[in-house]
Design a protein around this motif. Structure first.
Motif, mmCIF file in Angstrom:
data_model
loop_
_atom_site.group_PDB
_atom_site.id
_atom_site.type_symbol
_atom_site.label_atom_id
_atom_site.label_comp_id
_atom_site.label_asym_id
_atom_site.label_seq_id
_atom_site.Cartn_x
_atom_site.Cartn_y
_atom_site.Cartn_z
ATOM 1 N N TYR A 109 0.829 -1.200 0.000
ATOM 2 C CA TYR A 109 0.000 0.000 0.000
ATOM 3 C C TYR A 109 0.863 1.250 0.000
ATOM 4 O O TYR A 109 0.583 2.231 -0.678
ATOM 5 C CB TYR A 109 -0.916 -0.009 1.227
ATOM 6 N N PHE A 130 -2.943 -15.428 3.324
ATOM 7 C CA PHE A 130 -3.972 -16.117 4.103
ATOM 8 C C PHE A 130 -3.893 -17.628 3.887
ATOM 9 O O PHE A 130 -3.967 -18.404 4.842
ATOM 10 C CB PHE A 130 -5.350 -15.591 3.709
ATOM 11 N N VAL A 180 -7.280 -0.107 17.304
ATOM 12 C CA VAL A 180 -8.615 0.454 17.060
ATOM 13 C C VAL A 180 -8.534 1.970 16.937
ATOM 14 O O VAL A 180 -9.119 2.575 16.034
ATOM 15 C CB VAL A 180 -9.573 0.090 18.206
ATOM 16 N N VAL A 183 -7.270 3.397 13.722
ATOM 17 C CA VAL A 183 -8.202 3.336 12.602
ATOM 18 C C VAL A 183 -9.297 4.389 12.742
ATOM 19 O O VAL A 183 -9.617 5.095 11.789
ATOM 20 C CB VAL A 183 -8.852 1.937 12.519
ATOM 21 N N LEU A 187 -11.935 10.641 13.124
ATOM 22 C CA LEU A 187 -13.154 10.675 12.320
ATOM 23 C C LEU A 187 -14.283 11.145 13.217
ATOM 24 O O LEU A 187 -14.073 11.513 14.369
ATOM 25 C CB LEU A 187 -13.475 9.283 11.764
#
Lengths: 434, 236, 336
Positions: A109, A130, A180, A183, A187
């Motif tokens: 990314y 995965f 947490v 992220v 906001l």
């Protein structure tokens, strides 16, 4: 660190009520309530840091306490050598592969230019990672869980002293909170609430499902305790003489003494935390936090990195919750993932903070005592009330049985009403912020 | 002298704290254009909001067509025939132009198609864009939507709070032309303007406010000609 | 290779259940988005009020069954829905009158509203459990299947069977009808437009003569309808357990945020994305791939990406991805 006479009075009333419980109900009950109140007080303290100092709305308290509880198992339980031999390395390797996958995705990314290609590359990395991870991880956990499944079937812990688990629990919770917070902070404020709600459900799902970790729903019991068990206390002469003077049975006296041992430990932790929290609150740092809470826009305009400050306080508050979670598990001597319920572990703590007085550490502590006391006592009270209401009905009446069975839910109702009434008529709580 | 159509007389008051307006009088005659100008913080917008009932007056009164409306809410004043275009956030951005106009006529229960047609005549561009979300339009077009929305109640007074803020000079001229057109239909216009010179050129009456009080009051042309006004407020 | 069998298998075990689940979520997420755009807070009592409304429907169903009323082959619960809407509508309006209205008047911060909705959640939770207990209640009656696995096999002659349960069919159809009706209401009626206007620009809506209390009233009524429908359909499909309804809160919020808070279309799209992701990632694909792969190459593992217990993790992952990369959601919600 100022308590007014009124505040002290409120605390005095609370302890008087506990003394009444000890006299008229039973001393063990009083000690149990006291201990759980102390733990709740620490949780409430953590939440109050987030809400009262910074206005952050954490709806995932349950998850942070559960992670703290997990630390107790991982630290205090003896390791299971057979399980380690069977799949320990595989599990570790699998975990590392999982982390490596995520890191690789992050790397992609960061390094690649935005666009469809990047999205595809990230997706490919995640899928490949995965698949590889689950190839390693799956068989390893199977092998671990196959080792003596009736009593073990997990990797066990480090076999270290249980007290050590408390700070480790705090660190665990802090780690989850950091993820947490990273992220969702910065906001809209409701997003943090929703994100924490989600993470707490996931933590519980992991605890229930990953049996190699902490036996999942099979529970880990018989965890080492930091305080002598009642059984060990019973033969001691001074316990027996205490029982005699107080007019209790020996077992009663032993469990009271054992419980009070916990109380002493918890009180020490609570005292240290309050001392730290009060100092922090009244330091320039605390004033800055409150300034940010009261006017985020102007704080931002003054060049404060609001999101970073929020992340910091969110991590700290969650760590306190994790600490409390670890203490609770070591008091119970068992980790039972099935018993973690959001209403009990998240929302009840919120009621404590709001009722006690958000923004005031002493308020949070008092709120924890009051609400936990009500939580314990409302159920029998509700049952008694239902019995009064239904006393006219015939014994076999379906309705009567239903009402009696439902008495337990009265306390949810009561707590909700308490929260609503406080929020409306005394939003500053029993001991307001100053 | 006959009573003006709309007058806020000797208004004194503020938003709860200290007074912002001090014995300030603003009036507009039927079918005329009155413009409020003045330096920043002079209480121009506050004066207009006071007339529209958006702040409480301690003293003074507001009368519309001879009727005392001092105690009415802004909504009730809309029903009495006052239209108000706020300076910002004056449209419903996610709704189409046509829906914006419909919402302007929300209190009307009769057929609004005629009024809508008149507005499309006045602002032809809106007819072309009527199915488009208002938030997607340019600044000048949004102002047209805003004015159109306020006209949907068929008001007798239209109040505009800095209608030309943030639009280009060409668009500004066009907007002023439209405003003159609206006034010709008999609607009184009361307007707060930053662009004092251009606004006074179209004004029948001009009010120069300083610190919440009337400093100069005269016809637009007279104010433009007054050397004091020119020097202090019109940049020479 | 038997692609047809694979398709049938995946439809039976994944697509149809996900479609039904997505429809249930969509109805709930629509309510969240509506409340968010009108009352401007995250309604945490959503799951529990849904449970209360469903409990009322169940009560009504029992009453009707006791009276011998039946609309077989359809479940009796459908007849009781108006009663549920009435009960929940009154309840939500009472909550608004006694709780939220005050905070609206004093213009409290959104977090205070959320906190108040937490209180309402607690109370609602208690009331529901008082009536229904915590166990599972099944209230589906009437004909259970539109067609069964055996019938399907007989018609098509395929090895793989497929069943369509009545609850699933009713859910999908009802959700579709309700969505269309809601969009018609919001875009075509005066009341609906006034709601959109209020959500767009509260002050201007006031100036235009829109009565906020009326808008709020309509919002709660619509929410009640959506919640009762979502809850009843979910209950018919999977059984009624209060705690499951509480847990729906997360996927409903995830759906609303994913679609863009405040955007009804977004809530619907978001709900289906969440539902299909949850089901697809926790679904064991072994059988499907068994049909698709050439002979001898059938997968040996379950081909399940994650165990079912982790369906919340899927929802959460979606939420995190949205928050990280596009906090306004797919359809650009109004507020960040």
């Amino acid at each position: 660190m100022s308590l007014t006479a009124r505040d002290l009075g409120l605390f005095a009333i609370m302890f008087a009520v506990l003394a009444l419980v000890a006299t008229f109900q039973s001393p063990q009950l009083a000690v149990t309530i006291l201990n759980m109140s102390l733990i709740s007080a620490i949780m409430a303290l953590g939440v109050n840091m987030q809400w009262g100092y910074a206005g952050l709305f954490n709806v995932g308290i349950m998850g942070f306490t559960a992670v703290g509880g997990l630390a107790v198992v991982l630290i205090a339980q003896p390791p299971v050598p057979e399980a380690w031999a069977a799949g320990g390395l595989g599990v570790l390797l699998g975990l590392m592969l999982g982390v490596a996958t995520i890191l690789a995705a992050v790397l992609v990314y960061k390094r690649m230019a935005p666009g469809k290609l990047r999205g595809l590359a990230i997706f490919a990395v995640l899928v490949v990672g995965f698949v590889i991870t689950s190839q390693v991880f799956g068989p390893a956990t199977q092998a671990v869980q196959a080792v003596n499944p009736a009593s073990e079937g997990y990797l066990g812990g480090a076999g270290l002293p249980v007290i050590l688990a408390w700070p480790v629990g705090a660190v665990f919770a802090a780690g989850v909170a950091w993820l947490v917070g990273k992220v969702s902070l910065g906001l809209r404020s409701d997003y943090l609430a929703i994100a924490t709600l989600g993470i707490s459900e996931i933590v519980i799902a992991v605890l229930k499902h990953e049996r190699w970790l902490a036996r999942g729903v099979n529970n880990v019991t018989g965890i080492d305790r930091p305080v002598p068990r009642p059984i060990e206390l019973q033969p001691l002469p001074w316990v027996q003489s205490l029982a005699e003077t107080m007019g209790w049975s020996v077992s009663q006296a032993a469990s009271v003494v054992s419980g009070l041992g916990y109380s002493a430990l918890f009180l020490i932790v609570l005292a240290i935390l309050i001392w730290l929290a009060e100092r922090a609150l009244n330091s320039p740092w605390g004033r800055m936090m409150r300034a940010i809470r009261d006017n985020e826009v102007s704080a931002r305009a003054m060049g404060k990195d609001v999101t970073r400050r929020h992340l910091m306080i969110f991590v700290l508050g969650s760590a306190v919750c994790g600490l409390a979670g670890a203490m609770m598990v070591s008091m119970d001597g068992q980790l039972t993932p099935g018993s973690y319920e959001p209403l009990r572990f998240t929302f009840l703590i919120w009621v404590m903070v709001i009722v006690g007085g958000s923004g005031n550490n002493w308020g949070a502590v008092l709120g924890a005592f009051v609400i936990w006391f009500l939580w314990v006592q409302v159920e029998p009270a509700g049952r008694w009330m239902m019995e009064m209401v239904t006393s006219g009905m015939s014994l076999e009446s379906e309705l009567r049985r239903h009402l009696l069975d439902s008495a337990a839910y009265m306390r949810l109702l009561t707590m909700g009403l308490a929260l609503l009434l406080m929020l409306r008529f005394a939003p500053r709580g029993l001991i307001p912020e100053r | 002298m006959a009573e003006p159509f709309l007058i806020g007389e000797a208004m004194t008051g503020g938003y709860g704290g200290a007074d912002i307006l001090h014995d300030c009088t603003i009036a507009v005659e039927k079918g005329q254009i009155a413009v409020i100008v003045g330096p920043n913080g002079a209480g121009k917008s506050t004066g207009m909001k006071a007339i529209f009932g958006m702040l409480k007056l301690r003293l003074g009164s507001v009368r519309l067509n001879g009727e005392d409306i001092t105690s009415l809410t802004p909504q009730a004043r809309v029903a009495k025939g006052m239209g108000f275009v706020p300076q910002t956030n004056n449209i419903f951005p996610s709704m189409t132009v046509e829906e914006n106009l419909e919402m302007g006529a929300f209190i009307r229960r009769d057929d609004i198609r005629g009024t809508m047609e008149q507005i499309y005549e006045l602002f032809p561009i809106l007819r072309d864009k009527r199915r488009q979300a208002a938030g997607e339009l340019s600044g000048g077009q949004r102002q047209q939507v805003a004015v159109g929305r306020a006209l949907m109640t068929q008001p007798s007074v239209l109040m505009l709070d800095e209608p030309t803020a943030g639009v280009s000079p060409i668009v500004m001229d066009e907007l002023f032309d439209r405003i003159i057109e609206i006034a010709r239909t008999g609607i009184s216009i009361l307007m707060v303007e930053q662009n004092a010179r251009q606004a006074l050129e179209i004004a029948d009456k001009g009010y120069v406010l300083v610190q919440g009080a009337n400093r100069y009051t005269d016809t637009g042309a007279a104010l433009l000609a007054d050397p004091d006004v020119r020097k202090s407020f019109l940049g020479g | 290779m038997e692609p047809l069998n694979a398709l049938v298998s995946v439809s039976n075990f994944m697509l149809v259940p996900a479609l039904a689940y997505g429809s249930q979520l969509a109805l709930g997420a629509l309510g969240i988005t509506l409340i968010f755009s009108i009352l401007r807070f995250a309604h945490f009592a959503h799951g529990d009020t849904m449970a209360l409304g469903t409990a009322a429907v169940i009560g009504g169903t029992w009453f009707l069954q006791a009276q011998g009323v039946s609309i077989a082959p359809l479940p009796t619960a459908l007849l009781a829905i108006p009663f549920g809407v009435l009960v929940l509508g009154l309840y939500l309006l009472a909550a608004d009158r006694f709780v939220y209205r005050y905070y609206r008047k004093v213009k409290a911060k959104p977090m205070i509203f959320v906190m108040a909705s937490l209180g309402v959640m607690f109370v609602t939770n208690g009331i529901t459990r008082l009536f229904m207990g915590v166990g599972e209640t099944r209230f589906e009656d009437g004909q259970r299947f539109v067609f069964t696995v055996r019938e399907f096999r007989d018609w098509t002659g395929l090895a793989e069977g497929m069943a369509l349960r009545s609850a699933q069919a009713i859910t999908i159809v009802t959700a579709l009808v309700v969505m269309v009706a809601l969009f018609w209401f919001l875009n075509r009626t005066r009341a609906g437009k006034s709601m959109r206007a209020y959500s767009d620009n509260e002050d201007l809506a006031l100036l235009s003569g829109i009565n906020p209390e009326r808008v709020v009233f309509i919002t709660w009524v619509i929410t009640a309808i959506l919640l009762v429908l979502a809850g009843t359909l979910y209950g018919l499909d999977k059984g009624f357990r209060p705690f499951n309804y509480f847990q729906l809160l997360l996927p409903m919020f995830a759906a609303a945020i994913l679609g863009g808070l405040g955007s009804p279309l977004g809530a619907i799209v978001g709900a289906y994305v969440v539902a299909f992701a949850e089901m697809g990632i926790t679904f064991a694909w072994r059988r499907v791939f068994g049909y698709l792969m050439p002979e001898g190459l059938e997968p040996s593992s379950m081909m399940q990406l994650l165990p079912v217990d982790y369906k919340f993790a899927v929802t959460f992952a979606i939420l995190v991805i949205v928050l990280l990369f596009r906090p306004t959601g797919i359809f650009k919600g109004k507020v960040l």
